[in-house]
Design a protein around this motif. Structure first.
Motif, PDB file in Angstrom:
ATOM      1  N   THR A 296      47.089  37.477  35.227  1.00 25.52           N
ATOM      2  CA  THR A 296      45.673  37.174  35.441  1.00 25.52           C
ATOM      3  C   THR A 296      45.421  36.733  36.876  1.00 25.52           C
ATOM      4  OG1 THR A 296      45.475  36.486  33.124  1.00 25.52           O
ATOM      5  CG2 THR A 296      43.728  35.801  34.628  1.00 25.52           C
ATOM      6  N   ILE A 297      46.303  35.877  37.410  1.00 25.28           N
ATOM      7  CA  ILE A 297      46.151  35.396  38.784  1.00 25.28           C
ATOM      8  C   ILE A 297      46.280  36.537  39.784  1.00 25.28           C
ATOM      9  CG2 ILE A 297      47.193  33.936  40.565  1.00 25.28           C
ATOM     10  CD1 ILE A 297      47.947  31.970  38.331  1.00 25.28           C
ATOM     11  N   LEU A 298      47.296  37.381  39.611  1.00 28.13           N
ATOM     12  CA  LEU A 298      47.501  38.497  40.533  1.00 28.13           C
ATOM     13  C   LEU A 298      46.351  39.489  40.461  1.00 28.13           C
ATOM     14  CD1 LEU A 298      51.318  39.163  40.053  1.00 28.13           C
ATOM     15  CD2 LEU A 298      50.218  38.129  42.030  1.00 28.13           C
ATOM     16  N   GLY A 299      45.881  39.770  39.256  1.00 21.56           N
ATOM     17  CA  GLY A 299      44.754  40.689  39.109  1.00 21.56           C
ATOM     18  C   GLY A 299      43.489  40.144  39.741  1.00 21.56           C
ATOM     19  N   TYR A 300      43.224  38.853  39.541  1.00 20.01           N
ATOM     20  CA  TYR A 300      42.017  38.240  40.097  1.00 20.01           C
ATOM     21  C   TYR A 300      42.058  38.219  41.620  1.00 20.01           C
ATOM     22  CZ  TYR A 300      38.661  34.649  41.440  1.00 20.01           C
ATOM     23  OH  TYR A 300      37.644  33.967  42.045  1.00 20.01           O
ATOM     24  N   THR A 301      43.195  37.791  42.192  1.00 18.31           N
ATOM     25  CA  THR A 301      43.288  37.731  43.649  1.00 18.31           C
ATOM     26  C   THR A 301      43.191  39.112  44.274  1.00 18.31           C
ATOM     27  OG1 THR A 301      45.717  37.738  43.459  1.00 18.31           O
ATOM     28  CG2 THR A 301      44.639  35.607  43.676  1.00 18.31           C
ATOM     29  N   SER A 302      43.819  40.117  43.662  1.00 14.89           N
ATOM     30  CA  SER A 302      43.733  41.477  44.198  1.00 14.89           C
ATOM     31  C   SER A 302      42.300  41.990  44.166  1.00 14.89           C
ATOM     32  CB  SER A 302      44.649  42.412  43.402  1.00 14.89           C
ATOM     33  OG  SER A 302      45.995  42.014  43.503  1.00 14.89           O
ATOM     34  N   ALA A 303      41.609  41.759  43.041  1.00 21.25           N
ATOM     35  CA  ALA A 303      40.227  42.224  42.925  1.00 21.25           C
ATOM     36  C   ALA A 303      39.318  41.483  43.906  1.00 21.25           C
ATOM     37  CB  ALA A 303      39.734  42.023  41.494  1.00 21.25           C
ATOM     38  N   HIS A 304      39.515  40.167  44.051  1.00 23.59           N
ATOM     39  CA  HIS A 304      38.676  39.363  44.942  1.00 23.59           C
ATOM     40  C   HIS A 304      38.875  39.784  46.398  1.00 23.59           C
ATOM     41  CE1 HIS A 304      35.789  36.318  45.262  1.00 23.59           C
ATOM     42  NE2 HIS A 304      36.553  35.286  45.583  1.00 23.59           N
ATOM     43  N   ILE A 305      40.121  40.032  46.776  1.00 20.14           N
ATOM     44  CA  ILE A 305      40.406  40.481  48.135  1.00 20.14           C
ATOM     45  C   ILE A 305      39.805  41.866  48.377  1.00 20.14           C
ATOM     46  CG2 ILE A 305      42.265  41.238  49.679  1.00 20.14           C
ATOM     47  CD1 ILE A 305      43.960  38.967  48.561  1.00 20.14           C
ATOM     48  N   GLY A 306      39.920  42.739  47.383  1.00 21.40           N
ATOM     49  CA  GLY A 306      39.355  44.077  47.525  1.00 21.40           C
ATOM     50  C   GLY A 306      37.853  44.054  47.747  1.00 21.40           C
ATOM     51  N   VAL A 307      37.149  43.221  46.990  1.00 27.28           N
ATOM     52  CA  VAL A 307      35.689  43.110  47.146  1.00 27.28           C
ATOM     53  C   VAL A 307      35.341  42.561  48.522  1.00 27.28           C
ATOM     54  CG1 VAL A 307      33.644  41.908  46.315  1.00 27.28           C
ATOM     55  CG2 VAL A 307      35.262  42.876  44.677  1.00 27.28           C
ATOM     56  N   THR A 308      36.071  41.545  48.971  1.00 22.53           N
ATOM     57  CA  THR A 308      35.801  40.944  50.280  1.00 22.53           C
ATOM     58  C   THR A 308      36.043  41.935  51.408  1.00 22.53           C
ATOM     59  OG1 THR A 308      36.438  38.764  49.426  1.00 22.53           O
ATOM     60  CG2 THR A 308      36.385  39.039  51.815  1.00 22.53           C
ATOM     61  N   LEU A 309      37.109  42.716  51.318  1.00 21.57           N
ATOM     62  CA  LEU A 309      37.418  43.683  52.371  1.00 21.57           C
ATOM     63  C   LEU A 309      36.371  44.789  52.443  1.00 21.57           C
ATOM     64  CD1 LEU A 309      41.294  44.023  51.991  1.00 21.57           C
ATOM     65  CD2 LEU A 309      40.050  42.849  53.796  1.00 21.57           C
TER      66      LEU A 309
END
Length: 324
Positions: A191-204
């Motif tokens: 859950t943590i890895l999925g959330y951080t990856s998605a959050h970084i993707g949106v920010t980029l």
């Protein structure tokens, strides 16, 4: 669950696990030592920051886990009989398990650190320091050790059959402990890895200052990390969760253990692949670490320079520079 002893075909996993452990040890030991050498020189040059601390802890946990693999190979070759005594079994068992779950936590810390650096670059400066990373590292090792100690202490060694880290059938207490490791050691980190990856993707995607090349590179590495985590740790935890929940519910534990023994043991062995893949994803894909490694080991730089000089485009550009 019954307290009877299960007579399982313990020899069926010997060939598969011996090959897996032998391959991982022979390739993982030099790659981890090489990576630690590069990190050491990167730290001396003042680079890396808090990310360096997390990666250093990750590689140390991988290295400690790797050093237990020869003993597990000897254990398998002796027909699942541990000849070195209870204390050694407990020590090696704790080292193996503690480093597996310490690796999982450090993977999450690395992903969270990247997320803070990209999504909250200014407000997270007070948190993303070497001191905070060092304190976090000590806390991870302490909590992981205590957690594994609480679950493994009564169930590590079978003095009658000389089994180490194996129990057939398992006790209800140990089954509950393993179900907890599935929740805390796999589902929560996923859950943590999925959330951080998605959050970084949106920010980029919303950031105009990041080039498409850099954006695809960062997202690609995060996706590979997440997929690697799921592939390496997923089978063991999912099959293990099914195994231990079923053992709590079944009236014939030995029959069920016999049916799932080989699959579970091979999935168990595959968790050691993280010691082989971590240096690849976190060191050899890091330009700063590669440069420091080439500076400290000139033979690597010579090989790269030789390939460049053999490249026709390099020769053409060199002739142009000489002409100028």
């Amino acid at each position: 669950m019954s307290n009877d002893t299960c007579n399982l075909p313990l020899d069926t996993d010997v060939l598969g696990l011996t090959c897996i452990y032998g391959l991982i040890f022979s390739l993982g030991l030099p790659s981890n030592l090489l990576s630690l050498w590069g990190l050491y020189h990167l730290g001396r040059s003042g680079g890396g920051g808090c990310q360096l601390v997390y990666i250093l802890n990750l590689l140390l946990s991988d290295l400690l886990q790797l050093l237990t693999l020869p003993l597990w190979i000897l254990y398998l070759q002796r027909g699942h009989r541990w000849p070195y005594g209870q204390l050694t079994c407990e020590l090696v068992g704790y080292v193996f398990y503690v480093n597996v779950y310490a690796s999982v936590v450090f993977l999450c810390l690395i992903a969270m650190d990247r997320c803070l650096a990209i999504v909250y670059p200014l407000s997270s400066r007070g948190v993303r320091t070497v001191k905070v990373a060092a304190v976090s590292g000590v806390a991870v090792w302490t909590l992981t050790f205590l957690f594994c100690l609480s679950g493994l202490l009564p169930s590590v060694f079978d003095s009658d059959r000389l089994l180490c880290l194996e129990q057939y059938p398992v006790s209800p207490r140990y089954a509950h402990f393993k179900i907890t490791t599935v929740l805390l050691g796999f589902l929560l980190p996923c859950t943590i890895l999925g959330y951080t990856s998605a959050h970084i993707g949106v920010t980029l995607r919303r950031s105009p200052s990041v080039s498409d090349h850099e954006r695809h590179k960062i997202v690609g590495i995060l996706v590979v990390i997440t997929v690697n985590f799921i592939v390496v740790f997923g089978p063991y935890h999912l099959v293990g969760g099914y195994r231990f929940v079923s053992l709590l519910l079944t009236d014939e534990p030995c029959g069920f253990e016999n049916s799932i023994f080989l699959v579970y043991r091979l999935c168990y062995g595959l968790t050691s692949l993280n010691t082989l893949l971590d240096p690849l994803f976190y060191i050899f894909l890091c330009p700063d670490a590669r440069l420091e490694l080439q500076r400290s080991l000139p033979c690597l730089g010579r090989g790269q320079n030789t390939r460049k000089k053999r490249n026709p485009q390099y020769q053409i550009s060199t002739r142009h520079q000489e002409g100028d």
